[in-house]
Design a protein around this motif. Sequence first.
Motif, short mmCIF file in Angstrom:
data_model
loop_
_atom_site.label_atom_id
_atom_site.label_comp_id
_atom_site.label_asym_id
_atom_site.label_seq_id
_atom_site.Cartn_x
_atom_site.Cartn_y
_atom_site.Cartn_z
N HIS A 147 56.45 92.37 27.01
CA HIS A 147 56.64 93.70 27.63
C HIS A 147 56.09 93.75 29.05
CE1 HIS A 147 57.41 94.94 23.44
NE2 HIS A 147 57.95 96.05 23.93
N HIS A 148 55.72 92.57 29.61
CA HIS A 148 55.11 92.49 30.96
C HIS A 148 53.78 93.24 31.00
CE1 HIS A 148 58.89 90.82 32.35
NE2 HIS A 148 59.53 91.87 31.86
N GLY A 149 53.09 93.25 29.87
CA GLY A 149 51.80 93.89 29.81
C GLY A 149 50.67 92.88 29.68
N LYS A 150 49.47 93.41 29.48
CA LYS A 150 48.29 92.57 29.34
C LYS A 150 47.47 93.05 28.14
CE LYS A 150 47.88 91.63 34.31
NZ LYS A 150 46.99 91.73 35.50
N ILE A 151 46.71 92.10 27.57
CA ILE A 151 45.83 92.43 26.45
C ILE A 151 44.51 91.71 26.68
CG2 ILE A 151 46.71 90.55 25.01
CD1 ILE A 151 46.22 92.37 22.58
N ARG A 152 43.41 92.42 26.43
CA ARG A 152 42.09 91.82 26.61
C ARG A 152 41.14 92.41 25.59
NH1 ARG A 152 41.95 96.04 30.39
NH2 ARG A 152 39.93 97.12 30.52
N ALA A 153 40.01 91.72 25.43
CA ALA A 153 38.99 92.18 24.48
C ALA A 153 37.64 92.23 25.19
CB ALA A 153 38.93 91.25 23.26
N GLU A 154 36.81 93.20 24.79
CA GLU A 154 35.46 93.30 25.36
C GLU A 154 34.54 93.89 24.30
OE1 GLU A 154 35.93 97.61 27.63
OE2 GLU A 154 36.35 95.74 28.77
N SER A 197 47.27 102.60 28.58
CA SER A 197 46.23 101.78 27.96
C SER A 197 46.02 102.25 26.52
CB SER A 197 44.91 101.90 28.74
OG SER A 197 45.06 101.37 30.04
N LEU A 198 46.27 101.35 25.57
CA LEU A 198 46.01 101.61 24.16
C LEU A 198 44.76 100.85 23.76
CD1 LEU A 198 49.64 101.18 22.74
CD2 LEU A 198 48.40 103.33 22.97
N SER A 216 47.52 97.00 27.78
CA SER A 216 48.00 97.71 28.96
C SER A 216 49.48 97.44 29.12
CB SER A 216 47.26 97.24 30.22
OG SER A 216 45.86 97.47 30.10
N LEU A 217 50.28 98.57 29.18
CA LEU A 217 51.72 98.45 29.34
C LEU A 217 52.16 99.27 30.56
CD1 LEU A 217 52.96 98.96 25.66
CD2 LEU A 217 52.76 96.81 26.91
N PRO A 218 53.11 98.73 31.35
CA PRO A 218 53.61 99.53 32.48
C PRO A 218 54.44 100.72 31.96
CG PRO A 218 54.87 97.51 32.27
CD PRO A 218 53.73 97.40 31.29
N VAL A 219 54.20 101.91 32.54
CA VAL A 219 54.92 103.11 32.11
C VAL A 219 56.37 103.04 32.57
CG1 VAL A 219 55.05 105.63 32.32
CG2 VAL A 219 52.84 104.49 32.03
#
Length: 888
Positions: A865-872, A817-818, A884-887
Amino acid sequence: MTNNGDDKRPSPEALLKLAQAEEQEEGRGKLKIFLGYAPGVGKTFAMLEEAWQRKLDERDVVAAYVESHGRFETDSLLAGLEITPKKQIEYMGVTLPEMDLDAVLARKPQIALVDELAHTNAPGLRHEKRWQDVEEILSAGIDVYTTVNIQHFESLNDTVAQITGVKVRETVPDRLLDVAAEIKLVDLPPDDLLQRLHEGKVYIPQQAAVAMKKFFKPGNLIALRELSMRKAAARVDEQMRAYMETRSIAGPWPAAEQLLVCVSGSPYSEKLIRTTRRLADDMKAHWHTVYIETPGGSRHLRENRERVWRDMRLAETLGAHVATVTATSVPHAVIDYAVKHNITKIVVGKPTKPRWQEFLRQPLVDQLIRLSGQIDVYVVSLETVEKKPEPARARPKHEAPWPEYLKSVALVAAATVVCELVFRFLTPTNLVMIYLLAVVLAATRLGRKAATLTAFLSVLAFDFFFVPPRFTFAVADTEYFLTFIALFTVGVVISTLVSQSRERAETIRGREVQTASLYYLSRDLAAAPDVKGILDAIVRNIGESLEAKVAVLLPEGDRLETKAASADVSLHAKELAVADWAFRNRQPAGRGTETLVSADLLYLPLQTPPNVLGILGVQLKDEAGYKSPEIRRLLSAFASQATLAIERVQLVKQAEQAQLLQAREGLERALLNSISHDLRTPLVSITGSLGTLRDKAYKLTPESRRELLDTAWEEAERLNRFVGNLLDMTRLEAGALKLKREPCDVQDLAGCALAALDQRIGTRKVDVLLPDDLPLVRMDMVLMTQVLVNLLDNALKYSPPERNIEMSARVENGTLSLEVADHGPGVPEADLKRIFDKFYRIPVPEGAGGTGLGLAICKGIVEAHHGKIRAENRTGGGLRVIVSLPVK
């Protein structure tokens, strides 16, 4: 505002009527009728003379079908005109010349000459009657000149037969007179016509010679001449009336009349229909034709199905509004219909039954007069109609055949045996109940006629076996006569009531089946997600409901294609041609119609007011079903539901396309706005800086020159990032983004992003929180660096200069998680998901710009990259974006 009562403007109703008439005539040819009162008055000659005048006016005139009958005068006028070759039809060993309709349509002249409008075409042609050919020619936008005699118009058929004693078999509907643009009356004094007849100048077919000799009598010709003049005058009067209405010319306009005539399938219905049409013409009124279907009349309908269908079609061709009403009482149903449709006059026939029968059952005309109230009732005298021999048909199942009569005798015999067994225990009058039970059983099981016979035989058996003196029909006590009458009357009443109940139940079951069929079809159509599902539902439901073979054809380019059909349906070229005709002409065709009757299927257009969506083809199991009003109504309802369902899917597709177009236009506007601002702003700065450096008139210090160069450099980099974002977005949407994955150190990733923004960050502080034990993660280093650069740039843009930017990373449950967080105003909750859409921007602080592509590009790269991005939003204020990226 004052009204001086002298307003010359047309009424809205008149303008609407005129607009509708013009809309109907738009694209159609004009019809000119040369009207005569008998053969030989010169209709064809007058038509050819008119054609030559039009030809001299440089109009394109073609003789589609003109019959000269070898007369020199007619042949001389035909010479010089283009003549369409006749189509030769072989029928029963005879070659019949007919008009080649397809050749006329292909030639498409401006004016087509068509002789003998009332002619019946040879079997095998597209239409049964020539006037139907003329209507198709008019629909193609071709003007038509045609000839016809007054006796061929449908509404005058009875009148002409009464005058001349000759029943004219070839008729044309009166609506052709109504739609004709011009009627030219071709007149010749009867004496001159008779002289031409004696000189052999009037063509009379050999097979009609005897009838024509009876026809050509001075009295007949005078009466027919008057009829033709009256018809032409009525047409002129109607045109003048319409002209005055649309231009608000004052006149004594009569109140609108509405006429109603009922049909029952009797031989007198045709005369009533024609009489009502003539009354409607005289009164300038609209008229209705209604058939009342009663539970007891369902049997009557089956026996007279073809006649009822023919009467309804006749009324429709004469311009009536036709309807079928189901009710238990004919007079009450007629009055109810009249009240609902504002009928002012009801036309009925004079009773023809013997007077004594009226005491048993009140005539319909008397009941209507009693119930009519303010509605006028017109009674038409009816003459004896010669009954035509009808072909033998299967006996209806409700008609009691001999086996049912034998069962009636057996029931009476059984009742007599039971009565004999209990005779010594009961009085004779009580034995009547046993016979009544037999009557009830006969009524419920055998039908009305068998039950009536059972009641009659029960009276005889009761009298013979049980009334003293026994075993004789003599009656010692006259009181038993009352018992006999009561037994027979009660038996007949019971049988009648039970029979009516059965018939009503059968009618209700039929209606229930139809209603259920429509319900199941509407349910399946509502659940169908696309056109294929709709077509499958149509074929399945109609096939099961009517035990029919079904095909649905939809337009594909310039032709129709079968999109769905029953398993054993295969449409060859001839059937496809019939379906294509129905599609182009927006009319039913094929089996059960008057057009292309040799087809195997009935083809119904699936049409909406603007256009035709397709064709529904149906092949019924029973040939009589094509002429059944209830089946045709059911098919019409099926076609309407199918049309609405297909239209719904098409409208949904159009709405989706409209939404896509709207979204595309929005993106284009956003792109143009972005380009106009985000391209122009750095270009202006670059141009201004370089222009100042180039201008020798300015005395610049080294520090000033350095500052201008730095400004130009920063704006050039800003412009480069903007163009790069556009290119990256294009690559993402085109699927051309190729990842070069390799194990990367997250700390190196953060360092590269910060180094790329070193000048942009300047003196601002960025807090980097990265654990030392972060694993290597497979990713495209260059692309993920761009993600962090965009996120950091976004944070710098929206965060106050004095507040820090935070960048952190952690690994949990196999996911890296970045996070990039700022202390700016945050984002409204409703916009948290939309900020990742292309060109979407929230209101920005003063001086903050952007294209609205940065976060969209981040989302595309992260998802690649098969990841997800969100904002809060952060609790203390600001925004946090998490990648969020899979390791593994």
